[in-house]
Design an enzyme around this catalytic site. Structure first.
Site: not given
Length: 574
Positions: A146, A305, A307, A309
């Site tokens: 993340s 961010d 990734d 999400d």
């Protein structure tokens, strides 16, 4: 075995990966680092695992990835051949070793005769969630840490519904993972053999096309986006992560043509060179976006961010500079726009439900009440939102309309069962266009909401506590709060205490049972409806304090927040 024995086992293993061998040699004289790398196994919890990349049982490396995947393979096999035949979808982000870990997971599954669908290039977490459902796979794996620093990577597991595993299934999987003791002996199939036998398949463009087609359904008012598509100025940055390709295409396909990119951050970079932290919660991550926004006079700045999400937003204030919104403010703006737009079109179902975490703001709840939308609070973790969506579909009791967490995670349409920053990107663009057409900026609009519903202010204090001592300290803090319930925070009385671990709610002399799964969270509601919550992070060595204040004026709510923060700091040494 103690940590020294584990270390020697790795050092003596003749087939140890060369880069890990070099890592051990590099730290051979640093006993503290070696102890931290081997004193325990990298924790595989309800959200998977996350850790520093390197050699050791307490690190992210090909052997701990194999261990997690071996456990997943046993978990799938236990459910029968039909599920096993459906295979596993695997995606990865821009971090160091992400692709290598993804392929290593696939080859470990191949040893069990389980097919893996691996994205040929990096892709966002929400597309992995979508791919599991699209391919009707048995499970999904996302290799990501993340928004953590560059030295981290992680491994998240998704169920057949595209959501992260709920508690019962997560506990079962964790048991399998922890049963794998000799992680150096786990077999992974040769890559060429896996390809030849059809157990490894690379995927990409076809899934992208289907995902982007689904993203079109996020748009509520196509006429609005047609009118404003060339007028609205958007600055977008993926912060060196996975969001660029899909984010750009998602904006283009609904008509937003005036999009400016932060070129220095548009390409994947595992070191996140231009930012201290690739976290859209951090105002410093917006520095280059603000420079670009100022240059082009942008209406809104948007960052995802690594990734993709989570999503952050910066808006232009009345004074002309840009201010980064909190996750709760973004959620309130989305709530207002989504329900207002659907109500105007008379397409808001009577049994509409909004889902949010127990540590998120109550302002969206108040907005939802105005539009007749029921709000249901769930535990922190988007898997609990996904679990509720699945239940709604099964019994037709409610219609999911929107879900969010204060930590910058949003979901508008349930073709994904996790936070989806690509969906959120489209929605932020549309709502900015709507309010602009009405003569308001997003900054104006959030203050209009405060004027109508009262001033809300939230803050999260996140304290990192690494290593063995950190874990012990976090446990001590939770035990202190649990055994000695505060009677007030600041000067405001505590009127309700909820302990989600024991599933009890204490209001005066009345004790009730909380109808949620057990979780190590404490929440204190105050006499003025402000609240304080405390919980250890499920994925990082942190303890978090959530502070929420409400009052009739901005000055009063700021004073309350300062008093709450001072109170917390007086109770906890950090």
């Amino acid at each position: 075995m103690d940590w020294k024995e584990k270390y020697q086992n790795w050092l003596n293993y003749s087939e140890l990966d060369e880069s890990l061998k070099q890592d051990l040699q590099k730290h051979k004289d640093d006993e503290a680092k070696l102890e931290d790398a081997f004193y325990t196994s990298l924790e595989f919890g309800t959200a998977g695992m996350r850790g520093i990349i390197g050699a050791g049982t307490n690190r992210m490396n090909i052997y701990t990835v194999r261990q997690a995947t071996e456990g997943l393979a046993m978990f799938i096999e236990n459910q029968g051949e039909k599920l096993k035949d459906r295979g596993v979808a695997i995606a990865y982000d821009s971090r160091h070793m992400s692709k290598e870990f993804a392929v290593e997971a696939a080859l470990t599954l191949a040893e069990h005769g389980i097919k893996a669908y691996v994205f040929e290039e990096l892709r966002p977490t929400p597309e992995l969630s979508f791919a599991v459902r699209h391919l009707k796979a048995a499970a999904g794996i996302m290799i990501t840490a993340s928004h953590n620093p560059p030295e981290y990577n992680g491994y998240k597991v998704y169920g057949a519904d595209g959501g992260q595993l709920p508690p019962k299934e997560a506990d079962e999987l964790t048991t399998y993972v922890r049963s794998v003791e000799d992680i150096l002996s786990i077999k992974a199939m040769d890559k060429e053999k896996a390809l030849a036998e059809g157990l490894l398949k690379f995927i990409g463009k076809e899934v992208d096309k289907s995902y982007l087609e689904a993203v079109k359904t996020v748009t509520i008012d196509g006429d609005l986006t047609d009118r404003q598509g060339r007028e609205l100025k958007i600055v977008f940055t993926p912060l060196h992560g996975t969001g660029q390709m899909l984010g750009q295409k998602a904006l283009e396909q609904i008509g937003f043509k005036n999009v400016y990119f932060v070129e220095e951050q548009s390409k994947p970079d595992p070191d996140f060179t231009t930012v201290k932290s690739p976290n859209p919660e951090d105002p410093e991550a917006f520095e280059l976006a603000i420079e670009k926004g100022t240059e082009v006079d942008a209406d809104v700045l948007i960052a995802t961010d690594p990734d993709a999400d989570r999503l952050g937003v910066a808006v232009r204030t009345a004074k002309g500079h840009y201010e980064v919104l909190t996750g709760n403010q973004i959620a309130a703006l989305m709530t207002e726009y989504i329900f207002k737009a659907l109500s105007t079109k008379e397409t808001l179902p009577k049994n509409s439900v909004m889902l949010k975490s127990i540590v998120s703001s109550n302002l969206p709840t108040a907005i939802g009440d105005k539009y007749g939308v029921k709000t249901i609070d769930v535990l922190t973790g988007f898997k609990f939102i996904a679990e509720k969506i699945k239940a709604f579909e099964a019994d037709h009791s409610n219609v999911f309309m929107y879900g969010f967490e204060e930590s910058y995670g949003y979901l508008i349409q349930p073709f994904v069962r996790d936070k989806d920053a690509i969906q959120a990107l489209v929605m932020v663009a549309e709502m900015t266009a709507y309010f602009k057409e009405q003569g308001y900026s997003l900054f104006d609009t959030i203050h209009e909401l405060y004027h109508e519903y009262g001033h809300y202010k939230e803050k999260t204090i996140s304290v990192k506590m690494d290593g063995m001592e950190g874990t012990e300290k976090i446990n001590e803090i939770m035990q202190t709060f649990r055994s000695k319930t505060p009677d007030k925070f600041g000067d405001i009385q505590v009127v309700k205490m909820e302990d989600f671990k024991t599933q009890t709610r204490q209001t005066g002399d009345t004790t009730e049972t909380i109808d949620l799964p057990p979780a190590n969270v404490l929440k204190y509601t105050l006499a003025d409806s402000s609240w304080i919550a405390v919980r250890p992070s499920g994925t990082e060595p942190k303890i978090k304090f959530y502070l929420s204040a409400c009052d009739d004026s901005g000055v009063a709510v700021t004073e309350k927040m300062e008093a709450f923060e001072e109170d917390i700091r007086s109770r906890v040494d950090f």
